[in-house]
Design a protein around this motif. Structure first.
Motif, PDB file in Angstrom:
ATOM      1  N   GLN A  15       0.831  -1.206   0.000  1.00 31.00           N
ATOM      2  CA  GLN A  15       0.000   0.000   0.000  1.00 31.00           C
ATOM      3  C   GLN A  15       0.866   1.257   0.000  1.00 31.00           C
ATOM      4  N   THR A  16       1.975   1.228   0.689  1.00 22.29           N
ATOM      5  CA  THR A  16       2.907   2.362   0.668  1.00 22.29           C
ATOM      6  C   THR A  16       3.517   2.521  -0.723  1.00 22.29           C
ATOM      7  N   LEU A  24      -4.324   8.251 -12.624  1.00 20.65           N
ATOM      8  CA  LEU A  24      -5.429   9.082 -12.156  1.00 20.65           C
ATOM      9  C   LEU A  24      -6.645   8.256 -11.728  1.00 20.65           C
ATOM     10  N   ARG A  25      -6.714   6.988 -12.183  1.00 19.16           N
ATOM     11  CA  ARG A  25      -7.885   6.143 -11.896  1.00 19.16           C
ATOM     12  C   ARG A  25      -7.702   5.253 -10.675  1.00 19.16           C
ATOM     13  N   VAL A 103      -5.680   1.630  -4.302  1.00 18.66           N
ATOM     14  CA  VAL A 103      -6.240   2.797  -3.629  1.00 18.66           C
ATOM     15  C   VAL A 103      -6.889   3.705  -4.665  1.00 18.66           C
ATOM     16  N   ASN A 104      -8.038   4.273  -4.301  1.00 13.14           N
ATOM     17  CA  ASN A 104      -8.704   5.250  -5.143  1.00 13.14           C
ATOM     18  C   ASN A 104      -7.979   6.587  -4.959  1.00 13.14           C
ATOM     19  N   ILE A 111      -9.595   0.081  -2.423  1.00 14.60           N
ATOM     20  CA  ILE A 111     -10.631  -0.451  -3.300  1.00 14.60           C
ATOM     21  C   ILE A 111     -10.664  -1.961  -3.075  1.00 14.60           C
ATOM     22  N   PRO A 112     -11.691  -2.435  -2.359  1.00 11.76           N
ATOM     23  CA  PRO A 112     -11.742  -3.864  -2.052  1.00 11.76           C
ATOM     24  C   PRO A 112     -12.015  -4.704  -3.296  1.00 11.76           C
TER      25      PRO A 112
END
Length: 159
Positions: A15-16, A24-25, A103-104, A111-112
């Motif tokens: 995640q980091t 952008l998406r 991630v959004n 985003i699961p």
């Protein structure tokens, strides 16, 4: 104070890594781990030397309202999984685990139920990666045995 489990430890790192994404998406981060050692990392962004979508402030797929999961050939980015695989030797990737988080960018929220696209699945299979762990929430995740992707061949026509 409880100690974080290994799966979430590696998912935190993935995640980091996603924070480096230039899409952008969706911001994806991926790390390859084998024998409890990080082999490689990757995030989605334009190929080296090309302008990133965040720099252009433009996404072709977004501009054309292309739904998620379709028309990846129009995307400027190299996907996170592909970048991690590119950065690793195949001998290191064989039997490894790929950890991913998505991630959004607009909200910063996870985003699961994200997953690899069909092209990245092919790369993962050929790299010899054994399993993929995908973050759904801060503590929940799903685990895919890559053998399942081999058996459930999504490249065959639906019958």
């Amino acid at each position: 104070m409880g100690r974080i489990d290994k799966e979430n430890y590696y998912l935190d790192i993935a995640q980091t890594v996603a924070e480096r994404s230039t899409c952008l998406r969706r911001r994806y981060g991926a790390i390859l781990v084998k024998s409890d050692e990080i082999i490689a990392t990757g995030y989605n962004g334009a190929p080296r030397g090309r302008q990133n979508c965040v720099d252009l402030n433009y996404c072709t797929r977004e501009a054309l309202n292309i739904p998620s999961g379709e028309r990846y050939e129009l995307c400027r980015s190299v996907h996170a999984e592909a970048n991690a695989i590119i950065s690793a030797a195949r001998s290191e990737a064989i039997g490894a685990t790929l950890y991913m988080a998505c991630v959004n960018p607009a909200t910063g929220e996870l985003i699961p139920h994200s997953t690899s696209c069909s092209m990245c699945r092919r790369l993962i299979i050929n790299a010899g990666i054994q399993r993929v762990v995908i973050r759904d929430t801060k503590t929940d995740y799903s685990v895919v045995q890559v053998e399942d992707w081999i058996q459930e061949d999504d490249s065959l026509p639906q019958q």
